[in-house]
Design an enzyme around this catalytic site. Sequence first.
Site, PDB file in Angstrom:
ATOM      1  N   ARG A   1      45.707  45.937  38.588  1.00 34.33           N
ATOM      2  CA  ARG A   1      46.569  45.969  39.781  1.00 34.33           C
ATOM      3  C   ARG A   1      48.035  46.165  39.417  1.00 34.33           C
ATOM      4  NH1 ARG A   1      42.550  42.353  40.861  1.00 34.33           N
ATOM      5  NH2 ARG A   1      43.790  40.619  40.054  1.00 34.33           N
TER       6      ARG A   1
ATOM      7  N   GLU B   1      41.626  30.232  31.588  1.00 33.27           N
ATOM      8  CA  GLU B   1      41.135  28.941  32.066  1.00 33.27           C
ATOM      9  C   GLU B   1      39.796  28.622  31.389  1.00 33.27           C
ATOM     10  OE1 GLU B   1      41.781  29.155  36.231  1.00 33.27           O
ATOM     11  OE2 GLU B   1      41.355  27.016  36.484  1.00 33.27           O
TER      12      GLU B   1
HETATM   13  P1  AMP Z   1      47.670  34.561  34.693  1.00 37.51           P
HETATM   14  O1  AMP Z   1      47.405  35.107  33.342  1.00 37.51           O
HETATM   15  O2  AMP Z   1      47.028  33.225  34.935  1.00 37.51           O
HETATM   16  O3  AMP Z   1      49.133  34.557  35.047  1.00 37.51           O
HETATM   17  O4  AMP Z   1      46.915  35.508  35.717  1.00 37.51           O
HETATM   18  C1  AMP Z   1      47.540  36.661  36.126  1.00 37.51           C
HETATM   19  C2  AMP Z   1      46.575  37.784  36.336  1.00 37.51           C
HETATM   20  O5  AMP Z   1      45.399  37.379  37.042  1.00 37.51           O
HETATM   21  C3  AMP Z   1      47.232  38.834  37.176  1.00 37.51           C
HETATM   22  O6  AMP Z   1      46.905  40.092  36.613  1.00 37.51           O
HETATM   23  C4  AMP Z   1      46.653  38.648  38.555  1.00 37.51           C
HETATM   24  O7  AMP Z   1      46.328  39.894  39.114  1.00 37.51           O
HETATM   25  C5  AMP Z   1      45.397  37.820  38.380  1.00 37.51           C
HETATM   26  N1  AMP Z   1      45.338  36.596  39.223  1.00 37.51           N
HETATM   27  C6  AMP Z   1      45.350  35.326  38.790  1.00 37.51           C
HETATM   28  N2  AMP Z   1      45.234  34.456  39.789  1.00 37.51           N
HETATM   29  C7  AMP Z   1      45.158  35.179  40.926  1.00 37.51           C
HETATM   30  C8  AMP Z   1      45.062  34.864  42.322  1.00 37.51           C
HETATM   31  N3  AMP Z   1      45.001  33.592  42.754  1.00 37.51           N
HETATM   32  N4  AMP Z   1      45.028  35.878  43.202  1.00 37.51           N
HETATM   33  C9  AMP Z   1      45.087  37.159  42.767  1.00 37.51           C
HETATM   34  N5  AMP Z   1      45.190  37.522  41.485  1.00 37.51           N
HETATM   35  C10 AMP Z   1      45.219  36.557  40.553  1.00 37.51           C
END
Ligand code: AMP
Length: 178
Positions: free
Chosen positions: A66, A103
């Site tokens: 995305r 996670e």
């Molecule tokens: P993080 O590495 O935890 O910051 O996760 C970020 C990535 O996961 C991004 O590429 C987001 O597109 C996706 N992502 C994580 N959590 C969500 C959420 N609640 N809604 C949509 N996309 C998410």
Amino acid sequence: LADLDAARKTVEALIRDVHDYPQEGIVFKDLTPVLAAPEALEQGVQAIIDPYRDAAIDRVVGIEARGFLFAVPAALELGAGFVPARKPGKLPHETVSVSYALEYGTGSLEMHVDAIEKGQRVLIVDDLLATGGTADAARQLVIAAGAEVVGFSFLVELDFLAGRRRLDGARIESLVHF
Ligand code: AMP
């Protein structure tokens, strides 16, 4: 961008919460209604670009998948090149790779070894900042290339997951906060 608050309202109103996707307990922020609405798409893209207009950006790194949607128009408008950071095995040429904790389990991001030159000024773009693990991995790829991370830009930031803290000290711009 003429009115940042108006852009925030327009975009936020179109973000759809999808509960228990992709797994139970997660509230997924679905941005496809934002992408589908011409005015929200325009304002969202502009909000990602705006803080970095005068930052002399050479390359915009977009994070699969995305992030690509926003990183390419950002690169075009900043007069910069676009560089994809992808999941393992997707890039055809020689890559550098960084693993990071998710996670559950681990994830990896890869970038072509020659996509960014030493000393270039780089903006990292993704749709959403959650825990910051993904963005931090992209940052490590840029640093491994000997380039400079000028900052990050996101459409959405989930403040309660403290991704900003994980990216300690970096410049981070997000239009909508939850
Ligand atoms: P993080 O590495 O935890 O910051 O996760 C970020 C990535 O996961 C991004 O590429 C987001 O597109 C996706 N992502 C994580 N959590 C969500 C959420 N609640 N809604 C949509 N996309 C998410």
